[in-house]
Scaffold this active site. Structure first.
Site, PDB file in Angstrom:
ATOM      1  N   ARG A  50      -2.881  14.829  -1.447  1.00 31.09           N
ATOM      2  CA  ARG A  50      -2.486  15.035  -0.055  1.00 31.09           C
ATOM      3  C   ARG A  50      -1.122  15.708   0.021  1.00 31.09           C
ATOM      4  O   ARG A  50      -0.367  15.765  -0.957  1.00 31.09           O
ATOM      5  CB  ARG A  50      -2.423  13.683   0.671  1.00 31.09           C
ATOM      6  CG  ARG A  50      -1.385  12.770   0.067  1.00 31.09           C
ATOM      7  CD  ARG A  50      -1.056  11.563   0.909  1.00 31.09           C
ATOM      8  NE  ARG A  50      -0.156  10.660   0.180  1.00 31.09           N
ATOM      9  CZ  ARG A  50       1.154  10.822   0.055  1.00 31.09           C
ATOM     10  NH1 ARG A  50       1.736  11.869   0.602  1.00 31.09           N
ATOM     11  NH2 ARG A  50       1.880   9.957  -0.622  1.00 31.09           N
ATOM     12  N   GLY A  51      -0.770  16.167   1.218  1.00 33.78           N
ATOM     13  CA  GLY A  51       0.573  16.654   1.452  1.00 33.78           C
ATOM     14  C   GLY A  51       1.540  15.490   1.592  1.00 33.78           C
ATOM     15  O   GLY A  51       1.150  14.324   1.664  1.00 33.78           O
ATOM     16  N   THR A  56       4.708   7.421  -0.599  1.00 37.15           N
ATOM     17  CA  THR A  56       4.398   6.407   0.391  1.00 37.15           C
ATOM     18  C   THR A  56       3.841   5.181  -0.316  1.00 37.15           C
ATOM     19  O   THR A  56       3.502   5.223  -1.494  1.00 37.15           O
ATOM     20  CB  THR A  56       3.426   6.922   1.462  1.00 37.15           C
ATOM     21  OG1 THR A  56       3.414   6.013   2.570  1.00 37.15           O
ATOM     22  CG2 THR A  56       2.021   7.073   0.916  1.00 37.15           C
ATOM     23  N   TYR A  57       3.774   4.100   0.439  1.00 36.53           N
ATOM     24  CA  TYR A  57       3.233   2.837  -0.059  1.00 36.53           C
ATOM     25  C   TYR A  57       1.929   2.527   0.656  1.00 36.53           C
ATOM     26  O   TYR A  57       1.783   2.782   1.853  1.00 36.53           O
ATOM     27  CB  TYR A  57       4.230   1.705   0.182  1.00 36.53           C
ATOM     28  CG  TYR A  57       3.631   0.316   0.045  1.00 36.53           C
ATOM     29  CD1 TYR A  57       3.414  -0.239  -1.216  1.00 36.53           C
ATOM     30  CD2 TYR A  57       3.265  -0.429   1.165  1.00 36.53           C
ATOM     31  CE1 TYR A  57       2.849  -1.501  -1.347  1.00 36.53           C
ATOM     32  CE2 TYR A  57       2.707  -1.690   1.036  1.00 36.53           C
ATOM     33  CZ  TYR A  57       2.495  -2.223  -0.220  1.00 36.53           C
ATOM     34  OH  TYR A  57       1.930  -3.460  -0.360  1.00 36.53           O
ATOM     35  N   HIS A  58       0.959   1.991  -0.074  1.00 33.46           N
ATOM     36  CA  HIS A  58      -0.253   1.442   0.518  1.00 33.46           C
ATOM     37  C   HIS A  58      -0.426   0.019  -0.006  1.00 33.46           C
ATOM     38  O   HIS A  58      -0.118  -0.259  -1.173  1.00 33.46           O
ATOM     39  CB  HIS A  58      -1.488   2.250   0.148  1.00 33.46           C
ATOM     40  CG  HIS A  58      -1.482   3.652   0.678  1.00 33.46           C
ATOM     41  ND1 HIS A  58      -1.201   3.959   1.991  1.00 33.46           N
ATOM     42  CD2 HIS A  58      -1.734   4.849   0.061  1.00 33.46           C
ATOM     43  CE1 HIS A  58      -1.273   5.264   2.161  1.00 33.46           C
ATOM     44  NE2 HIS A  58      -1.584   5.827   1.019  1.00 33.46           N
ATOM     45  N   GLY A  90      -0.775  12.153   5.838  1.00 31.73           N
ATOM     46  CA  GLY A  90      -0.849  13.036   4.686  1.00 31.73           C
ATOM     47  C   GLY A  90      -2.274  13.548   4.560  1.00 31.73           C
ATOM     48  O   GLY A  90      -3.187  12.760   4.324  1.00 31.73           O
ATOM     49  N   GLY A 130      -5.533  11.256   5.147  1.00 31.28           N
ATOM     50  CA  GLY A 130      -5.485  10.927   6.562  1.00 31.28           C
ATOM     51  C   GLY A 130      -4.215  10.227   6.988  1.00 31.28           C
ATOM     52  O   GLY A 130      -3.117  10.760   6.822  1.00 31.28           O
ATOM     53  N   ALA A 132      -1.944   6.279   7.705  1.00 34.17           N
ATOM     54  CA  ALA A 132      -1.745   4.888   7.299  1.00 34.17           C
ATOM     55  C   ALA A 132      -0.866   4.207   8.345  1.00 34.17           C
ATOM     56  O   ALA A 132       0.268   4.632   8.578  1.00 34.17           O
ATOM     57  CB  ALA A 132      -1.093   4.804   5.923  1.00 34.17           C
ATOM     58  N   CYS A 142       8.849   8.991   2.238  1.00 33.27           N
ATOM     59  CA  CYS A 142       8.904  10.382   2.708  1.00 33.27           C
ATOM     60  C   CYS A 142      10.246  11.035   2.427  1.00 33.27           C
ATOM     61  O   CYS A 142      10.663  11.963   3.121  1.00 33.27           O
ATOM     62  CB  CYS A 142       8.553  10.476   4.185  1.00 33.27           C
ATOM     63  SG  CYS A 142       6.889   9.899   4.540  1.00 33.27           S
TER      64      CYS A 142
END
Length: 242
Positions: free
Chosen positions: A87-88, A92-94, A169, A180, A182, A198
């Site tokens: 992704r762009g 990031t964190y998930h 993203g 997509g 989050a 970011c």
């Protein structure tokens, strides 16, 4: 057109006669590599005309992902697995309590305009958050969706404090989107401290969640709001498999 949508984003409705977008929700945590493989396969099938468009809502185990613009210096503490993502965006964190929505749409049936698509994704999140009692906004110089925090200390030059509540993203292949958004519903916000989300390090920028803001944070309530507002921006949905 609703007033919120008119204010927030252009229309990305499908061409007349297009089938509704399939809506899929996974209740268990989905490993990142497994999700990406499934998402990319579905996007390829959509591009080939062999599958319908789909939005897939899920949660991941705790991980960090690095987008195409990620700077390794922004990985401060790799306490969780780190994945390079197609992704762009940057780091990031998930994790549990964060609603990830993989959005697989065919822009050839809608509008071949990447900027308009990203704007519509932001508008979708902003409208959803509004329904949940949170005033969120986009920023021209920063990706994602932000919430003003007048209750927090200002920056060194008296800049107002703002927290990020949702990240975006996306990637397109053959004009079909994947990856997509989050949305922070009720994650462990301390997990974000392992990265500069970011690439932002300024003291006045942080992260927040629906739970921290005292907004509804039960995932079924959030999912219903996301689905309702998705129709305003991208057209009707149908349960997966119907």
């Amino acid at each position: 057109m609703t007033p919120d949508r008119a204010a927030n984003a252009p229309s990305m409705s499908p061409a007349p006669g297009s089938p509704p977008v399939e809506w899929l929700i996974s209740s268990a945590l989905v490993p990142y590599e497994q999700a990406v493989a499934r998402m990319e396969a579905r996007a390829e099938a959509i591009a080939a005309g062999a599958a319908r468009e789909q939005v897939w809502l899920l949660e991941h185990p705790p991980i960090y992902t690095a987008g195409s613009s990620a700077d390794d210096a922004d990985l401060l503490d790799p306490r969780f697995p780190v994945y390079r993502s197609g992704r762009g965006g940057q780091y990031t964190y998930h994790g549990p309590g964060q609603r990830v929505a993989y959005v697989m749409l065919d822009l050839s049936r809608r509008r071949r305009d990447v900027r308009a698509f990203v704007c519509a994704l932001e508008g979708w999140l902003i409208a959803t958050l509004g329904d949940l009692g949170v005033r969120a906004e986009r920023r021209a110089d920063r990706v994602g969706v932000w919430v003003a925090r007048p209750d927090k200390p200002r920056g060194p030059a008296f800049e107002p404090a703002e927290d990020k509540i949702a990240a975006l993203g996306v990637r397109l292949r053959h004009w079909v989107s994947f990856h997509g958004v989050a949305l922070n519903v009720a994650p462990d916000l301390s997990h974000f401290s392992g990265i500069a989300p970011c690439g932002l390090r300024a003291a006045q920028f942080g992260v927040t969640s629906l739970e921290e803001l005292g907004a509804p944070s039960a995932m079924p309530i959030v999912d219903a709001a996301l689905r309702r507002r998705f129709a305003d921006f991208f057209g009707p949905t149908v349960d997966d498999g119907q």
